[in-house]
Design a protein around this motif. Structure first.
Motif, short mmCIF file in Angstrom:
data_model
loop_
_atom_site.label_atom_id
_atom_site.label_comp_id
_atom_site.label_asym_id
_atom_site.label_seq_id
_atom_site.Cartn_x
_atom_site.Cartn_y
_atom_site.Cartn_z
N HIS A 34 0.90 -1.14 0.19
CA HIS A 34 -0.01 0.04 -0.05
C HIS A 34 0.95 1.19 0.07
O HIS A 34 0.52 2.25 -0.62
CB HIS A 34 -0.79 0.05 1.27
CG HIS A 34 -1.79 -1.26 1.47
ND1 HIS A 34 -2.91 -1.57 0.38
CD2 HIS A 34 -1.95 -2.00 2.16
CE1 HIS A 34 -3.33 -2.64 0.69
NE2 HIS A 34 -2.87 -2.95 2.14
N HIS B 196 -3.95 -1.97 -8.83
CA HIS B 196 -4.10 -2.22 -7.42
C HIS B 196 -5.19 -1.28 -6.69
O HIS B 196 -6.22 -1.84 -5.97
CB HIS B 196 -2.65 -1.78 -6.75
CG HIS B 196 -2.84 -1.71 -5.03
ND1 HIS B 196 -2.58 -2.96 -4.37
CD2 HIS B 196 -3.21 -0.98 -4.21
CE1 HIS B 196 -2.71 -2.93 -3.23
NE2 HIS B 196 -3.02 -1.53 -2.99
N CYS C 116 -6.44 1.99 -0.50
CA CYS C 116 -5.73 2.89 -1.34
C CYS C 116 -6.64 3.95 -2.08
O CYS C 116 -6.31 5.07 -2.43
CB CYS C 116 -4.83 2.27 -2.07
SG CYS C 116 -3.44 1.43 -1.57
N CYS D 117 -8.19 -2.19 -4.02
CA CYS D 117 -7.82 -1.87 -2.78
C CYS D 117 -8.73 -0.97 -2.05
O CYS D 117 -8.43 0.34 -2.51
CB CYS D 117 -6.35 -1.55 -2.66
SG CYS D 117 -5.91 -1.16 -0.78
ZN ZN Z 1 -3.71 -0.94 -1.38
#
Ligand code: ZN
Length: 212
Positions: free
Chosen positions: A4, A30, A37, A34
């Motif tokens: 992250h 990602h 994030c 996620c």
């Molecule tokens: Zn992440």
């Protein structure tokens, strides 16, 4: 393995218009998967907009965007401080309003006409005194504790007499005598907590500081 921190550093770089160590496709892939994030990215976009507004005014050197974002996201105490500042501002406005209320309340006492009454005049003087003290507190919240002592004592007395009058049914119950000092005490306690609560939290944060 992508983590992250790397993704968020790359996102900050993207906002700053800098190159990052990660490919855009990797970062976007990602980001899509996620939640953490994604939140960071949304928050960063909002902050970036706010900062560019500030930037437009150009009073000072703009801080490095990624530093500001990291501080905002990573430091819960910054958010606490912002909340504290807002709470304190509300308390100070309330104290200003109560100062005006007490001054008007004093005027009402002496402006009802009739013979000059030294007892009424001294009551009015006390109310003017409280109005000035509250004005001082709105200006200098550090003074709240002393004023709270005085108003709290007055409130206890007036509330006590009002209850006695209500129970014994002697004299008429005057709500203002209870509610104005009550509201004032609430505003004082509120401001006191907002002003001093921060010190307690800072001390707590200091004790819990993570040694690196
Ligand atoms: Zn992440």
């Amino acid at each position: 393995m992508i983590n992250h921190e790397d993704v968020q550093a790359a996102l900050s770089a993207r906002l700053d218009g800098e190159l990052s160590a990660l490919d855009d496709e990797v970062v976007d892939a990602h980001l899509a998967a996620c939640a953490e994030c994604s939140r960071f990215w949304e928050r960063s976009l909002v902050l970036s907009k706010q900062l560019s507004k500030v930037d437009g005014q150009r009073d000072m050197v703009p801080p490095d965007l990624s530093d500001v974002i990291m501080a905002e996201v990573r430091d819960p105490f910054l958010k606490m401080e912002q909340r504290r500042a807002l709470t304190l501002a509300i308390g100070r406005v309330a104290l200003g309003v109560m100062a005006v209320a007490w001054a008007l309340w004093a005027v009402k006492l002496v402006a009802t006409g009739g013979e000059p009454d030294p007892v009424l005049a001294s009551f009015a003087a006390v109310r003017f005194g409280v109005a000035l003290a509250l004005g001082l507190c709105a200006w200098r919240p550090q003074q709240v504790a002393g004023v709270l002592l005085i108003v709290g004592t007055m409130f206890t007395f007036t509330a006590g007499f009002a209850v006695r009058d209500a129970v014994l049914q002697t004299g008429e119950f005057q709500p203002a005598l209870v509610f104005i000092p009550l509201l004032t005490s609430v505003a004082l306690v509120w401001t006191w907590v907002a002003d001093r609560g921060g010190e307690l939290r800072r001390a707590w944060a200091h004790l819990n500081a993570d040694p690196k």
